[in-house]
Design an enzyme around this catalytic site. Structure first.
Site, PDB file in Angstrom:
ATOM      1  N   HIS A   1       0.836  -1.199   0.000  1.00 31.10           N
ATOM      2  CA  HIS A   1       0.000   0.000   0.000  1.00 31.10           C
ATOM      3  C   HIS A   1       0.874   1.254   0.000  1.00 31.10           C
ATOM      4  CE1 HIS A   1       0.784  -0.787   4.262  1.00 31.10           C
ATOM      5  NE2 HIS A   1       0.350   0.422   4.601  1.00 31.10           N
TER       6      HIS A   1
ATOM      7  N   HIS B   1       1.327   3.922   1.984  1.00 37.85           N
ATOM      8  CA  HIS B   1       1.876   4.618   3.150  1.00 37.85           C
ATOM      9  C   HIS B   1       3.404   4.641   3.093  1.00 37.85           C
ATOM     10  CE1 HIS B   1      -1.989   4.017   5.763  1.00 37.85           C
ATOM     11  NE2 HIS B   1      -2.083   5.022   4.908  1.00 37.85           N
TER      12      HIS B   1
ATOM     13  N   ASP C   1       5.880   4.330   5.119  1.00 38.16           N
ATOM     14  CA  ASP C   1       6.709   3.311   5.747  1.00 38.16           C
ATOM     15  C   ASP C   1       6.673   1.976   5.006  1.00 38.16           C
ATOM     16  OD1 ASP C   1       4.008   3.260   6.741  1.00 38.16           O
ATOM     17  OD2 ASP C   1       4.639   1.872   8.316  1.00 38.16           O
ATOM     18  N   HIS C   2       5.921   1.907   3.917  1.00 42.63           N
ATOM     19  CA  HIS C   2       5.906   0.716   3.062  1.00 42.63           C
ATOM     20  C   HIS C   2       6.382   1.034   1.641  1.00 42.63           C
ATOM     21  CE1 HIS C   2       3.721  -1.927   5.930  1.00 42.63           C
ATOM     22  NE2 HIS C   2       3.366  -0.743   6.411  1.00 42.63           N
TER      23      HIS C   2
ATOM     24  N   HIS D   1      -7.659  -0.643   5.198  1.00 49.14           N
ATOM     25  CA  HIS D   1      -6.586   0.162   5.784  1.00 49.14           C
ATOM     26  C   HIS D   1      -6.267   1.316   4.837  1.00 49.14           C
ATOM     27  CE1 HIS D   1      -3.109   1.061   8.260  1.00 49.14           C
ATOM     28  NE2 HIS D   1      -2.329   1.031   7.197  1.00 49.14           N
TER      29      HIS D   1
ATOM     30  N   ASP E   1      -0.438  -4.166   5.921  1.00 48.14           N
ATOM     31  CA  ASP E   1      -1.153  -3.696   7.106  1.00 48.14           C
ATOM     32  C   ASP E   1      -2.624  -4.117   7.106  1.00 48.14           C
ATOM     33  OD1 ASP E   1       1.212  -2.556   7.841  1.00 48.14           O
ATOM     34  OD2 ASP E   1       0.518  -0.487   7.809  1.00 48.14           O
TER      35      ASP E   1
ATOM     36  N   HIS F   1       4.449  -5.416  10.140  1.00 49.82           N
ATOM     37  CA  HIS F   1       5.006  -4.820  11.354  1.00 49.82           C
ATOM     38  C   HIS F   1       5.194  -5.856  12.449  1.00 49.82           C
ATOM     39  CE1 HIS F   1       4.485  -0.473  10.331  1.00 49.82           C
ATOM     40  NE2 HIS F   1       3.489  -0.933   9.598  1.00 49.82           N
TER      41      HIS F   1
END
Length: 305
Positions: free
Chosen positions: A100, A102, A104-105, A157, A181, A220
């Site tokens: 996705h 975001h 941090d990905h 998400h 996520d 995570h």
């Protein structure tokens, strides 16, 4: 035109601030060169997965076909570590699988493409993903060497979230699903851009339909926090308590708690157990599993372990 320029500037500022936030959090938790977990190799029947920790609690994954030495990387937010590992392992990196958008990905995609010497196919399900050149949808397929990959659309998400189900060429061995996520060990992602109906479809219809032996590699290291909530929902579950004790031992030596399996998640993950009487009882006796899903997520959002 001014509106378009301003949106572009605002988006760039937001990306920089997000990047700064995650890097500061990493410095606070593990230091400049530290890692929250050890690098670990997981050898499955037919392919290998190398677990690469990133930021303060993220996981990246290298999926390797041992026959061809071709590899794909999932959510490469730390491109330097990815390239270093690929070179050390003498792998041929061909693909990037983005769950996705975001930061941090997906925040390392553009830098990885820039630093890497070869051509990379970058997959994802959302136009907000940087460097994406292959947009995928539900049931789209492609290969990593001789391995098969099927895309599962799991919006909630984020609206464009994709999980990647990897199996061997004949499909007879255990597979693995990379869930970003959407599905965590013992939990699920927040409903930032979706509804309880969508998360129910993702967890209890699509992911639950995979073989129970399927390994789950999530985005995570959230296991202890999630299992604490699972114990709160089902306090009499020995399975949950045993998993917590196991996870504590793993984390004491900074070992990853991933992967679990789809079958295991069905026994302890409250968000995959919304059809179970014990979970519905916790939700006030609600018998509608979708309403139960929404109630659990709302409670989890404010839960303190």
């Amino acid at each position: 035109m001014f509106s378009s320029v301003w949106k572009s500037v605002a988006s760039g500022i937001e990306t920089q601030l997000t990047s700064y936030y995650f890097r500061v959090q990493k410095l606070r938790t593990v230091g400049f060169r530290g890692m929250h977990s050890t690098v670990e190799d997981v050898k499955l029947n037919g392919f290998d997965v190398k677990i690469l920790p990133a930021l303060q609690d993220n996981y990246m994954y290298l999926i390797v076909d041992p026959k061809t030495r071709e590899a794909a990387v999932v959510d490469p937010v730390d491109p330097e570590l990815v390239i270093k590992t690929v070179q050390e392992e003498s792998l041929t990196l061909k693909k990037v699988l983005t769950t996705h958008h975001h930061w941090d990905h997906a925040g390392g995609n553009e830098k990885l493409v820039k630093l890497f010497t070869g051509k990379l196919d970058v997959y994802g399900g959302d136009d907000r993903i940087g460097a994406m050149n292959h947009k995928v949808r539900q049931d789209d397929t492609f290969n990593i060497g001789e391995l098969n990959v099927r895309c599962l659309s799991t919006p909630c998400h984020t609206s464009g979230h994709i999980c990647y189900h990897v199996t061997t060429a004949n499909g007879s061995a255990e597979g693995a699903v990379f869930t970003g996520d959407t599905l965590f060990q013992g939990g699920c992602g927040r409903f930032f851009e979706g509804t309880p109906e969508e998360m129910y479809e993702a967890l209890c219809t699509k992911l639950s339909a995979l073989p129970d032996v399927t390994k789950v590699f999530c985005g995570h290291e959230y296991t202890l926090q999630n299992m604490s909530f699972a114990r709160h929902v089902e306090p009499d579950s020995k399975i949950i308590q045993d998993r917590i004790e196991w996870a504590k031992l793993r984390r004491a030596s900074k070992d990853p708690t991933v992967p679990s399996t789809i079958g295991e998640e069905k026994t302890w993950n409250p968000f995959m157990r919304v059809n179970e009487t014990t979970v519905q009882k916790h939700a006030g006796g609600e018998t509608n599993p979708i309403v139960t899903m929404g109630m659990l997520r709302k409670e989890k959002d404010n839960f303190k372990a």
